[in-house]
Design a protein around this motif. Structure first.
Motif, PDB file in Angstrom:
ATOM      1  N   MET A  33       0.819  -1.192   0.000  1.00 25.68           N
ATOM      2  CA  MET A  33       0.000   0.000   0.000  1.00 25.68           C
ATOM      3  C   MET A  33       0.868   1.264   0.000  1.00 25.68           C
ATOM      4  SD  MET A  33      -2.826  -1.545  -0.144  1.00 25.68           S
ATOM      5  CE  MET A  33      -3.977  -0.169  -0.027  1.00 25.68           C
ATOM      6  N   PRO A  34       0.304   2.395  -0.454  1.00 21.78           N
ATOM      7  CA  PRO A  34       1.065   3.647  -0.460  1.00 21.78           C
ATOM      8  C   PRO A  34       1.590   3.995   0.928  1.00 21.78           C
ATOM      9  CG  PRO A  34      -0.963   3.899  -1.713  1.00 21.78           C
ATOM     10  CD  PRO A  34      -1.055   2.564  -1.033  1.00 21.78           C
ATOM     11  N   GLY A  35       2.869   4.370   0.989  1.00 19.49           N
ATOM     12  CA  GLY A  35       3.472   4.791   2.251  1.00 19.49           C
ATOM     13  C   GLY A  35       3.965   3.670   3.133  1.00 19.49           C
ATOM     14  N   GLU A  36       3.810   2.424   2.711  1.00 16.17           N
ATOM     15  CA  GLU A  36       4.315   1.308   3.511  1.00 16.17           C
ATOM     16  C   GLU A  36       5.831   1.182   3.391  1.00 16.17           C
ATOM     17  OE1 GLU A  36       2.216  -2.666   4.589  1.00 16.17           O
ATOM     18  OE2 GLU A  36       1.853  -2.340   2.460  1.00 16.17           O
ATOM     19  N   PHE A  37       6.442   0.633   4.439  1.00 12.77           N
ATOM     20  CA  PHE A  37       7.856   0.232   4.412  1.00 12.77           C
ATOM     21  C   PHE A  37       7.849  -1.273   4.649  1.00 12.77           C
ATOM     22  CE2 PHE A  37      12.335   1.834   5.305  1.00 12.77           C
ATOM     23  CZ  PHE A  37      12.917   0.588   5.206  1.00 12.77           C
ATOM     24  N   VAL A 131      18.707  13.388   0.185  1.00 13.97           N
ATOM     25  CA  VAL A 131      19.616  12.300   0.589  1.00 13.97           C
ATOM     26  C   VAL A 131      20.911  12.828   1.213  1.00 13.97           C
ATOM     27  CG1 VAL A 131      18.678  10.751  -1.161  1.00 13.97           C
ATOM     28  CG2 VAL A 131      20.737  12.082  -1.683  1.00 13.97           C
ATOM     29  N   ASP A 132      20.933  14.148   1.469  1.00 12.29           N
ATOM     30  CA  ASP A 132      22.070  14.771   2.140  1.00 12.29           C
ATOM     31  C   ASP A 132      23.375  14.607   1.357  1.00 12.29           C
ATOM     32  OD1 ASP A 132      23.187  16.290   4.160  1.00 12.29           O
ATOM     33  OD2 ASP A 132      23.690  14.561   5.404  1.00 12.29           O
ATOM     34  N   MET A 133      23.305  14.840   0.037  1.00 14.01           N
ATOM     35  CA  MET A 133      24.493  14.740  -0.810  1.00 14.01           C
ATOM     36  C   MET A 133      24.763  16.031  -1.583  1.00 14.01           C
ATOM     37  SD  MET A 133      26.117  11.858  -0.496  1.00 14.01           S
ATOM     38  CE  MET A 133      27.058  11.682  -2.013  1.00 14.01           C
ATOM     39  N   GLU A 134      24.175  17.152  -1.137  1.00 12.86           N
ATOM     40  CA  GLU A 134      24.373  18.424  -1.830  1.00 12.86           C
ATOM     41  C   GLU A 134      25.840  18.828  -1.908  1.00 12.86           C
ATOM     42  OE1 GLU A 134      20.823  21.444  -1.013  1.00 12.86           O
ATOM     43  OE2 GLU A 134      21.454  20.402   0.807  1.00 12.86           O
ATOM     44  N   MET A 186      16.384   5.776   3.914  1.00  5.41           N
ATOM     45  CA  MET A 186      15.112   5.224   3.463  1.00  5.41           C
ATOM     46  C   MET A 186      14.008   5.420   4.507  1.00  5.41           C
ATOM     47  SD  MET A 186      15.961   4.609   0.538  1.00  5.41           S
ATOM     48  CE  MET A 186      14.241   4.327   0.125  1.00  5.41           C
ATOM     49  N   LYS A 187      14.348   5.325   5.762  1.00  6.21           N
ATOM     50  CA  LYS A 187      13.346   5.562   6.802  1.00  6.21           C
ATOM     51  C   LYS A 187      12.866   7.015   6.749  1.00  6.21           C
ATOM     52  CE  LYS A 187      13.893   3.995  10.950  1.00  6.21           C
ATOM     53  NZ  LYS A 187      14.528   3.726  12.268  1.00  6.21           N
ATOM     54  N   ARG A 188      13.803   7.940   6.518  1.00  6.68           N
ATOM     55  CA  ARG A 188      13.433   9.357   6.442  1.00  6.68           C
ATOM     56  C   ARG A 188      12.555   9.630   5.222  1.00  6.68           C
ATOM     57  NH1 ARG A 188      18.150  11.163   6.276  1.00  6.68           N
ATOM     58  NH2 ARG A 188      18.300  12.007   4.154  1.00  6.68           N
ATOM     59  N   THR A 196       6.922   4.989  -0.739  1.00  5.25           N
ATOM     60  CA  THR A 196       6.715   3.570  -0.457  1.00  5.25           C
ATOM     61  C   THR A 196       8.044   2.846  -0.658  1.00  5.25           C
ATOM     62  OG1 THR A 196       4.460   3.781  -1.288  1.00  5.25           O
ATOM     63  CG2 THR A 196       5.328   1.547  -1.039  1.00  5.25           C
ATOM     64  N   VAL A 197       8.406   1.980   0.297  1.00  5.25           N
ATOM     65  CA  VAL A 197       9.711   1.317   0.258  1.00  5.25           C
ATOM     66  C   VAL A 197       9.527  -0.202   0.314  1.00  5.25           C
ATOM     67  CG1 VAL A 197      11.937   1.010   1.437  1.00  5.25           C
ATOM     68  CG2 VAL A 197      10.848   3.278   1.391  1.00  5.25           C
ATOM     69  N   VAL A 198      10.168  -0.885  -0.631  1.00  2.00           N
ATOM     70  CA  VAL A 198      10.293  -2.343  -0.586  1.00  2.00           C
ATOM     71  C   VAL A 198      11.775  -2.627  -0.416  1.00  2.00           C
ATOM     72  CG1 VAL A 198       9.872  -4.536  -1.753  1.00  2.00           C
ATOM     73  CG2 VAL A 198       8.314  -2.606  -2.125  1.00  2.00           C
ATOM     74  N   TYR A 199      12.131  -3.168   0.733  1.00  5.61           N
ATOM     75  CA  TYR A 199      13.534  -3.258   1.142  1.00  5.61           C
ATOM     76  C   TYR A 199      13.924  -4.729   1.298  1.00  5.61           C
ATOM     77  CZ  TYR A 199      17.698  -1.493   3.654  1.00  5.61           C
ATOM     78  OH  TYR A 199      18.970  -1.159   4.033  1.00  5.61           O
ATOM     79  N   ILE A 200      14.658  -5.238   0.313  1.00  4.83           N
ATOM     80  CA  ILE A 200      15.072  -6.639   0.330  1.00  4.83           C
ATOM     81  C   ILE A 200      16.431  -6.727   1.009  1.00  4.83           C
ATOM     82  CG2 ILE A 200      15.792  -8.560  -1.162  1.00  4.83           C
ATOM     83  CD1 ILE A 200      13.534  -7.316  -3.086  1.00  4.83           C
ATOM     84  N   THR A 201      16.527  -7.579   2.020  1.00  3.00           N
ATOM     85  CA  THR A 201      17.750  -7.614   2.813  1.00  3.00           C
ATOM     86  C   THR A 201      17.964  -8.994   3.431  1.00  3.00           C
ATOM     87  OG1 THR A 201      18.929  -6.565   4.663  1.00  3.00           O
ATOM     88  CG2 THR A 201      16.549  -6.817   4.893  1.00  3.00           C
ATOM     89  N   HIS A 202      19.233  -9.280   3.756  1.00  2.73           N
ATOM     90  CA  HIS A 202      19.507 -10.473   4.555  1.00  2.73           C
ATOM     91  C   HIS A 202      19.992 -10.083   5.953  1.00  2.73           C
ATOM     92  CE1 HIS A 202      23.461  -9.696   2.594  1.00  2.73           C
ATOM     93  NE2 HIS A 202      23.927 -10.024   3.776  1.00  2.73           N
ATOM     94  N   PHE A 203      19.932  -8.772   6.256  1.00  2.00           N
ATOM     95  CA  PHE A 203      20.255  -8.301   7.603  1.00  2.00           C
ATOM     96  C   PHE A 203      18.966  -8.152   8.401  1.00  2.00           C
ATOM     97  CE2 PHE A 203      23.879  -6.482   5.138  1.00  2.00           C
ATOM     98  CZ  PHE A 203      24.912  -7.135   5.808  1.00  2.00           C
ATOM     99  N   MET A 204      18.812  -9.008   9.412  1.00  2.00           N
ATOM    100  CA  MET A 204      17.567  -8.995  10.185  1.00  2.00           C
ATOM    101  C   MET A 204      17.404  -7.691  10.968  1.00  2.00           C
ATOM    102  SD  MET A 204      16.324 -11.865   9.236  1.00  2.00           S
ATOM    103  CE  MET A 204      17.243 -11.653   7.700  1.00  2.00           C
ATOM    104  N   THR A 205      18.511  -7.083  11.383  1.00  2.00           N
ATOM    105  CA  THR A 205      18.405  -5.826  12.128  1.00  2.00           C
ATOM    106  C   THR A 205      17.822  -4.720  11.257  1.00  2.00           C
ATOM    107  OG1 THR A 205      20.731  -5.382  11.575  1.00  2.00           O
ATOM    108  CG2 THR A 205      20.269  -6.353  13.743  1.00  2.00           C
ATOM    109  N   GLU A 206      18.041  -4.783   9.936  1.00  2.00           N
ATOM    110  CA  GLU A 206      17.440  -3.810   9.034  1.00  2.00           C
ATOM    111  C   GLU A 206      15.952  -4.084   8.854  1.00  2.00           C
ATOM    112  OE1 GLU A 206      21.432  -2.914   6.332  1.00  2.00           O
ATOM    113  OE2 GLU A 206      19.736  -3.958   5.431  1.00  2.00           O
ATOM    114  N   ALA A 207      15.604  -5.358   8.708  1.00  2.00           N
ATOM    115  CA  ALA A 207      14.197  -5.722   8.530  1.00  2.00           C
ATOM    116  C   ALA A 207      13.357  -5.345   9.748  1.00  2.00           C
ATOM    117  CB  ALA A 207      14.077  -7.214   8.257  1.00  2.00           C
TER     118      ALA A 207
END
Length: 276
Positions: A33-37, A131-134, A186-188, A196-207
């Protein structure tokens, strides 16, 4: 509210080098859904990266359907719009960077879809700010750290106008500092810009930072839920080769020994409060 992504009965079969037909995904049903992480986890070969590539039509279904804001990825006329709305960030940022200067790389996507020059400038300025890269806009990308390169890749998707970003193990090649940078970015974006964020990871602390966690195994979604619901299923995760957070494992073992602890312990803070 309509889903940004709707997957129904998705099956993906490919042919390997020995001409064997391999089923990489089977009967995948999912809505985002829109806005989901949403975090997607699974061991190597679980199908999570294959699923990611279906979400902006880099791969097409063998059976079933993938729809982005109601647009079917199987309809060729939809592909241009789908790929503007769903941005992709891959594991190796060097594979996505195409220009010799950061701001030129961020501008590459909008230029290719014919955005007017003054609008491109606004989009690039805004994306780099987000993204704080200015401060690095005139730098050469190859001189940046891995985390900074990934933030440039994320800025490129924002400048393109993506309302959803799919990240396929974006921190796998980064050091701990780089991983923290990307997750925080990505959280920000999710909280402040409603991306909307779909975040594929193998780090459980990120999930653990997601709103919802989808667990994949052998090409199927086996279960999903909030981080507290998913990471409380310690024994099931371990059978699939996934390691639950240490606090979850510790709470699980204490419960087996007879300790009366509440459900949903996944962080050290949760565990400390429950024990106290």
């Amino acid at each position: 509210m309509e889903p940004v992504i709707e997957v129904k009965g998705l099956k993906h079969i490919y042919t390997d080098s020995d001409n064997n037909r391999i089923t990489a995904l089977e009967q995948i049903d999912m809505q985002i859904m829109p806005g989901e992480f949403v975090a997607v986890i699974g061991s190597n070969g679980s199908g999570k990266s294959t699923l990611a590539r279906h979400l902006n039509a880099l791969l097409l279904p063998t059976e079933g359907s993938v729809k982005i804001n109601g647009m079917d990825t199987m309809e060729e006329d939809n592909l241009w719009m789908i790929r503007q709305q769903i941005g992709m960030v891959f594991q190796n940022p060097d594979n996505q960077i195409v220009a010799a200067i950061v701001e030129e790389d961020v501008a590459f996507g909008p230029e290719n879809i014919g955005v007017p020059a003054d609008e491109i400038r606004k989009r690039v300025d805004e994306a780099l700010r987000i993204v704080d890269m200015e401060a690095y806009r005139t730098h050469a990308p190859h001189l940046l750290s891995g985390g900074q390169k990934q933030r440039v890749a994320i800025a490129g998707t924002l400048a393109l106008g993506s309302e959803c970003i799919v990240l396929d193990e974006p921190t796998a090649m980064l050091d701990p500092r780089g991983r923290r940078e990307i997750l925080a970015t990505m959280k920000r974006l999710n909280k402040e810009k409603n991306i909307t964020v779909v975040y594929i990871t193998h780090f459980m602390t990120e999930a653990m930072e997601a709103d919802r966690v989808v667990v994949m195994n052998k090409g199927k979604i086996v279960f999903q839920g909030t981080p507290a619901e998913v990471f409380s299923r310690v024994d099931e995760l371990e059978k699939m080769g996934l390691e639950a957070p240490m606090a979850s494992k510790f709470a699980f073992e204490l419960k087996k020994s007879g300790a009366k602890l509440p459900k949903g312990i996944i962080t050290n803070e949760d565990l400390a409060e429950a024990l106290c």
